[in-house]
Design a protein around this motif. Structure first.
Motif, mmCIF file in Angstrom:
data_model
loop_
_atom_site.group_PDB
_atom_site.id
_atom_site.type_symbol
_atom_site.label_atom_id
_atom_site.label_comp_id
_atom_site.label_asym_id
_atom_site.label_seq_id
_atom_site.Cartn_x
_atom_site.Cartn_y
_atom_site.Cartn_z
ATOM 1 N N TYR A 112 33.366 57.877 27.426
ATOM 2 C CA TYR A 112 32.026 58.398 27.177
ATOM 3 C C TYR A 112 31.657 59.280 28.356
ATOM 4 N N TYR A 113 31.403 60.545 28.070
ATOM 5 C CA TYR A 113 31.100 61.502 29.139
ATOM 6 C C TYR A 113 29.861 62.283 28.770
ATOM 7 N N ASP A 114 28.845 62.224 29.619
ATOM 8 C CA ASP A 114 27.603 62.936 29.338
ATOM 9 C C ASP A 114 27.307 64.006 30.389
ATOM 10 N N PHE A 115 28.350 64.448 31.120
ATOM 11 C CA PHE A 115 28.278 65.494 32.140
ATOM 12 C C PHE A 115 27.566 65.044 33.412
ATOM 13 N N ASP A 116 27.141 63.807 33.470
ATOM 14 C CA ASP A 116 26.661 63.241 34.722
ATOM 15 C C ASP A 116 27.724 62.313 35.285
ATOM 16 N N VAL A 117 28.391 61.602 34.382
ATOM 17 C CA VAL A 117 29.415 60.642 34.763
ATOM 18 C C VAL A 117 30.308 60.379 33.544
ATOM 19 N N CYS A 118 31.539 60.002 33.814
ATOM 20 C CA CYS A 118 32.487 59.708 32.750
ATOM 21 C C CYS A 118 32.887 58.241 32.865
ATOM 22 N N ASN A 119 32.572 57.457 31.849
ATOM 23 C CA ASN A 119 32.891 56.033 31.840
ATOM 24 C C ASN A 119 34.007 55.745 30.852
ATOM 25 N N ILE A 120 34.893 54.839 31.240
ATOM 26 C CA ILE A 120 35.987 54.394 30.379
ATOM 27 C C ILE A 120 35.759 52.910 30.109
ATOM 28 N N TYR A 121 35.796 52.556 28.821
ATOM 29 C CA TYR A 121 35.565 51.177 28.417
ATOM 30 C C TYR A 121 36.770 50.615 27.690
ATOM 31 N N ALA A 122 37.075 49.351 27.981
ATOM 32 C CA ALA A 122 38.034 48.549 27.223
ATOM 33 C C ALA A 122 37.182 47.559 26.446
ATOM 34 N N GLY A 123 36.948 47.863 25.179
ATOM 35 C CA GLY A 123 35.992 47.066 24.410
ATOM 36 C C GLY A 123 34.611 47.298 24.973
ATOM 37 N N GLU A 124 33.930 46.217 25.352
ATOM 38 C CA GLU A 124 32.596 46.348 25.951
ATOM 39 C C GLU A 124 32.647 46.313 27.472
ATOM 40 N N GLN A 125 33.856 46.157 28.026
ATOM 41 C CA GLN A 125 34.010 46.036 29.474
ATOM 42 C C GLN A 125 34.282 47.400 30.108
ATOM 43 N N LEU A 126 33.531 47.715 31.154
ATOM 44 C CA LEU A 126 33.724 48.963 31.886
ATOM 45 C C LEU A 126 35.050 48.899 32.635
ATOM 46 N N ASP A 127 35.918 49.861 32.366
ATOM 47 C CA ASP A 127 37.227 49.922 33.015
ATOM 48 C C ASP A 127 37.204 50.833 34.230
ATOM 49 N N GLY A 128 36.387 51.903 34.177
ATOM 50 C CA GLY A 128 36.319 52.817 35.307
ATOM 51 C C GLY A 128 35.232 53.852 35.115
ATOM 52 N N THR A 129 34.790 54.429 36.232
ATOM 53 C CA THR A 129 33.785 55.487 36.225
ATOM 54 C C THR A 129 34.306 56.645 37.057
ATOM 55 N N TYR A 130 34.167 57.863 36.531
ATOM 56 C CA TYR A 130 34.669 59.066 37.190
ATOM 57 C C TYR A 130 33.577 60.128 37.221
ATOM 58 N N ALA A 131 33.599 60.912 38.276
ATOM 59 C CA ALA A 131 32.585 61.954 38.440
ATOM 60 C C ALA A 131 32.803 63.109 37.473
ATOM 61 N N THR A 132 34.054 63.301 37.028
ATOM 62 C CA THR A 132 34.358 64.408 36.126
ATOM 63 C C THR A 132 35.213 63.932 34.956
ATOM 64 N N TYR A 133 35.171 64.696 33.884
ATOM 65 C CA TYR A 133 36.011 64.425 32.726
ATOM 66 C C TYR A 133 37.487 64.532 33.108
ATOM 67 N N ASN A 134 37.847 65.577 33.855
ATOM 68 C CA ASN A 134 39.244 65.763 34.236
ATOM 69 C C ASN A 134 39.758 64.618 35.088
ATOM 70 N N GLY A 135 38.907 64.040 35.934
ATOM 71 C CA GLY A 135 39.305 62.881 36.721
ATOM 72 C C GLY A 135 39.655 61.697 35.835
ATOM 73 N N ALA A 136 38.849 61.466 34.815
ATOM 74 C CA ALA A 136 39.116 60.382 33.867
ATOM 75 C C ALA A 136 40.398 60.645 33.082
ATOM 76 N N VAL A 137 40.589 61.888 32.658
ATOM 77 C CA VAL A 137 41.795 62.249 31.906
ATOM 78 C C VAL A 137 43.039 62.039 32.768
ATOM 79 N N ASP A 138 42.979 62.441 34.028
ATOM 80 C CA ASP A 138 44.121 62.226 34.929
ATOM 81 C C ASP A 138 44.479 60.750 35.002
ATOM 82 N N TYR A 139 43.468 59.913 35.178
ATOM 83 C CA TYR A 139 43.686 58.463 35.238
ATOM 84 C C TYR A 139 44.341 57.965 33.945
ATOM 85 N N LEU A 140 43.772 58.341 32.810
ATOM 86 C CA LEU A 140 44.291 57.868 31.525
ATOM 87 C C LEU A 140 45.736 58.307 31.309
#
Length: 150
Positions: A112-140
């Motif tokens: 879920y990315y709203d241009f303020d922060v990018c959150n990654i969830y495993a079910g309802e549990q927060l897996d990680g938070t990234y400042a940018t979409y590309n940062g989250a994509v790199d992790y994934l």
């Protein structure tokens, strides 16, 4: 490869961009209507044809440098127009991104990315938070996940 003059003509066809001449014959183009502090879309377009476009928050298979820029030296007209439009869009009123990613073990993560922060969830549990979409994509991608196309 497009010449400096050809790149200038393409970039100047975007009326929302404002030209700013800088040192050594280089040119920047700003998007003054940006909703972020970031306003430079085209950075240091050089008479030798080299230059950069801001792509930190856009989707695509662009080799984004740590400063959020993509080198456009070898871009053709269509690729240049696309990345510039995507860059402008990324600095405009954002649309939230919701994506599903899956790995070889069929584990699913939601982004879920709203241009303020990018959150990654495993079910309802927060897996990680990234400042940018590309940062989250790199992790994934490093973790072996691929985006599910709908």
């Amino acid at each position: 490869m497009l010449t400096f003059k050809e790149k200038l003509e393409i970039i100047e066809s975007f009326p929302e961009l404002q030209r700013k001449d800088v040192s050594l014959g280089r040119v920047n183009f700003h998007y003054e209507e940006s909703i972020f502090d970031k306003k430079i879309v085209v950075y240091h377009l050089h008479p030798n044809g080299n230059g950069f476009v801001y792509a930190e928050n856009i989707k695509g298979n662009y080799p984004v440098q740590p400063n959020g820029m993509v080198n456009i030296r070898e871009f053709n007209e269509q690729a240049l127009r696309e990345i510039i439009q995507q860059s402008i869009n990324s600095l405009s009123e954002p649309e939230p991104i919701e994506e599903t990613w899956i790995n070889a073990d069929k584990q699913i993560l939601k982004v879920y990315y709203d241009f303020d922060v990018c959150n990654i969830y495993a079910g309802e549990q927060l897996d990680g938070t990234y400042a940018t979409y590309n940062g989250a994509v790199d992790y994934l991608q490093q973790e072996g996940f691929k985006r599910l196309e709908v």
